[in-house]
Design an enzyme around this catalytic site. Structure first.
Site, PDB file in Angstrom:
ATOM      1  N   ASP A 118       0.876  -1.159   0.000  1.00  0.00           N
ATOM      2  CA  ASP A 118       0.000   0.000   0.000  1.00  0.00           C
ATOM      3  C   ASP A 118       0.922   1.220   0.000  1.00  0.00           C
ATOM      4  OD1 ASP A 118      -2.059   1.769   0.050  1.00  0.00           O
ATOM      5  OD2 ASP A 118      -3.121   0.855   1.727  1.00  0.00           O
TER       6      ASP A 118
HETATM    7  C1  BGC Z   1      -4.949   3.345   0.022  1.00  0.00           C
HETATM    8  C2  BGC Z   1      -5.040   2.345  -1.109  1.00  0.00           C
HETATM    9  C3  BGC Z   1      -4.863   3.067  -2.418  1.00  0.00           C
HETATM   10  C4  BGC Z   1      -3.538   3.779  -2.413  1.00  0.00           C
HETATM   11  C5  BGC Z   1      -3.244   4.533  -3.683  1.00  0.00           C
HETATM   12  C6  BGC Z   1      -3.695   4.206  -0.064  1.00  0.00           C
HETATM   13  O1  BGC Z   1      -3.751   5.231   0.859  1.00  0.00           O
HETATM   14  O2  BGC Z   1      -4.977   2.671   1.259  1.00  0.00           O
HETATM   15  O3  BGC Z   1      -6.267   1.692  -1.061  1.00  0.00           O
HETATM   16  O4  BGC Z   1      -4.975   2.160  -3.469  1.00  0.00           O
HETATM   17  O5  BGC Z   1      -3.523   4.723  -1.356  1.00  0.00           O
HETATM   18  O6  BGC Z   1      -4.062   5.642  -3.809  1.00  0.00           O
END
Ligand code: BGC
Length: 756
Positions: free
Chosen positions: A229
């Protein structure tokens, strides 16, 4: 493409570099070797492709796209084909926009109504979440675009999401928090998996070897790449060794250098770097070799699809006296700002820049609808003036429909809700409108359950969830009967927050969040407790009626290697065409471990014309009856009777049938002097072996019939005697058997018990 040959030509620096993003959204290119950069993008219910101003919290703008209903809504459809259609549409738009991977689906389990991100997640039930996720992935990937199932794992709170450790026991992980990922991986091979921010039992998910390698790859057979993530990497070298292939976004070279250093100083095997690069390149080339940038993206058509999908997801929670559907001939009041500006998506990384939205008010154009704003979604301040206006509109109408729910700030990625209430100003508005017009209906826009203090004073409630950019069109269709509501709750609505099983410890203390309700999440808890809920899991009404009957099983007895077929008749007994969801639950009648009363193990959405009847079949195999046994670290069925039930919800079971399942797996038992009689007697072989001992034991108590005085037999019955014996360890034989005690004989018995 010979990827291995390509890797052989790469320098260590190039390989380490490939293991992190080039920037916020791209993998790195290696131009001299013809390795292209690929782009990934959120996800999950539409595209948030950012062209220049990048961020991961949905703060900056992205390209104009189509916002489909969020997972809180789509899960309520209980409709696999629908999720696949939505996935196909998103896959097409990815091809058009040159995106290799869409960052979704998000399948974390709804442990508490408070999780700020529940709107993006499917369900409190792992089976349903897995089925929905697999169907969605199937759709996207049929377009040769990848998915990233997220957030692996146990990211069921936003509070301290980047530091908190989810403390989850083995069985709970396997039965509740893993299966959605497991099903999707085994069935659909998502191209990528995104690990979560949090720690699992103390170790960051991004550097958890058991999670990312043993379970995900070795057990489930995952073949794609694991990405972090955004910003979830703590120790990059540990992560690489654990199975984290791609760090996102970029670490600006910092972690790449660490990888190089670790290889050079011998703490990291270069083969692991090669392996990560190979996995990443497999996907990079799978996309580029199948790229179809000339795929059309017909946003107009997708807007209509978004409306169709939203209509299939809405859950009719209350419809007293058939207040719905509304008549197009009557005067109707639409009250509440959400009628004009619906809340249809949540905040954070999934936030989509919609090319168009349709509100209920717009969709109701041409109908006899009068609008009153009622409240402002910007602040929780009751306005007497707005309420007076709403009451007046309600009085003049046959039916008053209040559009209410949660304003943006109430639920979002990045933080949790602190309570389960709607804004006060909205609750007051509903009370005032209901007092002015007995035919009041509430339409809800929210991503997670809310308390409904006014539930007894309104006649209808339609849960529209966060239904995407075309939600208004779908709402009007359902309200006026052009569509028949057919959604079912994918989560329990408790009456109040404190009823929720995680209430006492949700969020955790500091960075430790103990998931101590174990497997009793959602209806698994409420049903076991026989607790009253506002609306149960699986619940939802229709404008027609359905009857499930004649449940038949293909056998009365099976082994855990067999499959069982369950067949049930479903009839539309009402006067409109409609769809229902046949839910199949399984429960173990008697078990040595704590188990839920029933667990969802199958569902089918069925469409029926008035009077029509169909037969629906389910095939159940071992997993439907099994629990995770922590002694053998595997799924296990305990021999005995199971209930197979079909129901309209987890609380409304239409028919039940029994089946005996015989286990073919013998759990090894080991006995020693501290083993108690109860456990030995529970084992048929054990019972046989220790029968002679029991006799000696009783004699040792001096309780053989002839020796007992009348007073003694009154004080201690044979039954009590046996019951007390149950909990005694074998070693007590030596103390209680008097002169008949024989250590050598006891040892022989122990040996015999442990023989097989
Ligand atoms: C989120 C993810 C997301 C990623 C990219 C993170 O903060 O938890 O779900 O895909 O950001 O935007």
């Amino acid at each position: 493409m010979d990827i291995k040959a390509l890797i052989a030509q790469m320098t260590l620096e190039e390989k380490a570099g490939l293991c992190s993003g080039a920037d916020f959204w791209h993998t790195k290119a290696v131009e001299r070797l013809g390795i292209p950069a690929t782009m990934v993008s959120d996800g999950p219910h539409g595209l948030r492709k950012q062209d220049d101003k990048v961020d991961h919290l949905g703060v900056n703008d992205s390209i104009k796209a189509v916002c489909f209903p969020a997972a809180c809504a789509t899960a309520a459809s209980f409709d696999r084909a629908l999720l696949t259609r939505m996935g196909e549409a998103i896959g097409d738009s990815c091809q058009h926009e040159k995106l290799s991977v869409v960052l979704g689906p998000a399948v974390n389990i709804k442990r508490s109504p408070l999780c700020g991100r529940n709107f993006e997640y499917f369900s409190e039930d792992p089976y349903l979440a897995g089925e929905m996720a697999a169907a969605f992935i199937h759709g996207v990937q049929s377009r040769s675009v990848g998915t990233s199932i997220k957030h692996f794992v146990a990211n069921s709170q936003e509070h301290r999401r980047m530091s908190s450790s989810a403390e989850v026991d083995e069985r709970t992980l396997r039965e509740i928090y893993f299966p959605a990922f497991e099903t999707a991986v085994k069935r659909e091979q998502p191209w990528t998996v995104m690990c979560s921010y949090n720690r699992l039992n103390g170790v960051y998910a991004s550097e958890h070897p058991w999670l990312l390698t043993e379970v995900l790859r070795n057990e489930w057979g995952f073949e794609g790449y694991v990405m972090s993530d955004w910003g979830a990497v703590a120790d990059r070298v540990a992560g690489l060794a654990a199975g984290l292939d791609l760090e996102m976004p970029s670490s600006n070279g910092f972690n790449d250098r660490k990888i190089v250093e670790a290889v050079k100083n011998g703490t990291l095997d270069e083969a692991l770097v090669d392996q990560a690069v190979e996995r990443i390149l497999n996907i990079v080339f799978r996309y580029t070799e199948n790229a179809k940038p000339d795929t059309p993206w017909d946003k107009g058509a997708q807007h209509l699809l978004a409306a169709d999908i939203a209509a299939e997801c809405m859950v009719l929670l209350k419809n007293e006296g058939g207040v719905l559907p509304l008549s197009k001939e009557e005067k109707i009041a639409f009250i509440g700002e959400f009628a004009e500006k619906p809340r249809f998506q949540g905040g954070g990384s999934s936030h989509i820049n919609c090319f168009k939205t349709t509100s209920a008010l717009q969709a109701a154009e041409g109908l006899k609808v009068r609008y009153a704003r009622g409240y402002s979604a910007q602040e929780d301040a009751t306005s007497d003036e707005l309420i007076a206006e709403a009451v007046e509109a309600a009085k003049a109408a046959k039916v008053a429909v209040v559009f209410a729910g949660l304003p943006d700030v109430y639920e979002s990625e990045g933080y949790d809700r602190s309570h389960m209430r709607m804004p006060d100003c909205q609750n007051r508005l509903i009370e005032a409108v209901a007092a002015a017009n007995p035919n009041t209906v509430v339409v809800l826009h929210n991503g997670s359950p809310v308390e409904m203090p006014w539930i007894d004073r309104v006649k209808g409630v339609l849960e529209a969830y966060l239904g995407g950019q075309a939600v208004g069109a779908a709402t009007v269709r359902v309200l006026f009967g052009d569509a028949n509501p057919c959604g079912r709750l994918a989560e329990t609505f408790p009456k109040k927050l404190s009823d929720n099983p995680s209430y006492l410890t949700y969020g955790g203390e500091g960075n430790t969040a103990v998931y101590n309700e174990g497997v009793f999440v959602g209806y698994r808890y409420y049903d076991r407790r026989e607790a009253e809920v506002l609306f149960p899991f699986g619940y939802g009404l229709s404008y027609t009626d359905f009857v499930f009957s004649d449940l038949r099983l293909s056998a009365a007895e099976i082994t855990d290697r067999d499959t069982l077929r369950a067949t049930v008749k479903v009839k539309n007994t009402g006067s409109r065409a409609g769809k229902t969801v046949v839910q199949l639950y399984v429960g173990d009648v008697e078990s040595s471990v704590f188990r839920p009363v029933r667990e969802l193990k199958g569902f089918e959405k069925v469409e029926l014309q008035p009077g029509e009847e169909k037969e629906v079949s389910f095939t159940l195999s071992k997993r439907a009856f099994a629990y995770w046994n922590t002694q053998i670290h595997d799924w296990h069925v305990e021999s005995g009777e199971f209930r197979v039930e079909v129901g309209y919800s987890s609380r409304d079971i239409a028919a039940s049938a029994a089946v005996r399942v015989e286990s073919t797996v013998r759990i090894p038992r080991h006995y020693d002097l501290n083993s108690i009689f109860l456990d030995i007697l529970d084992d048929p072989r054990g019972r046989e072996i220790i029968a002679p001992l029991l006799k000696t034991m009783r004699e040792g108590f001096g309780s053989s019939e002839d020796e007992k005085s009348d007073a003694a037999s009154e004080a201690i019955t044979e039954e009590m005697n046996l019951a007390m014996l149950n909990y005694m360890p074998l070693r007590t034989m030596l103390s209680f058997a008097g002169e008949k005690a024989d250590p050598a004989a006891l040892e022989q018995i122990l040996n015999k018990l442990n023989e097989s």
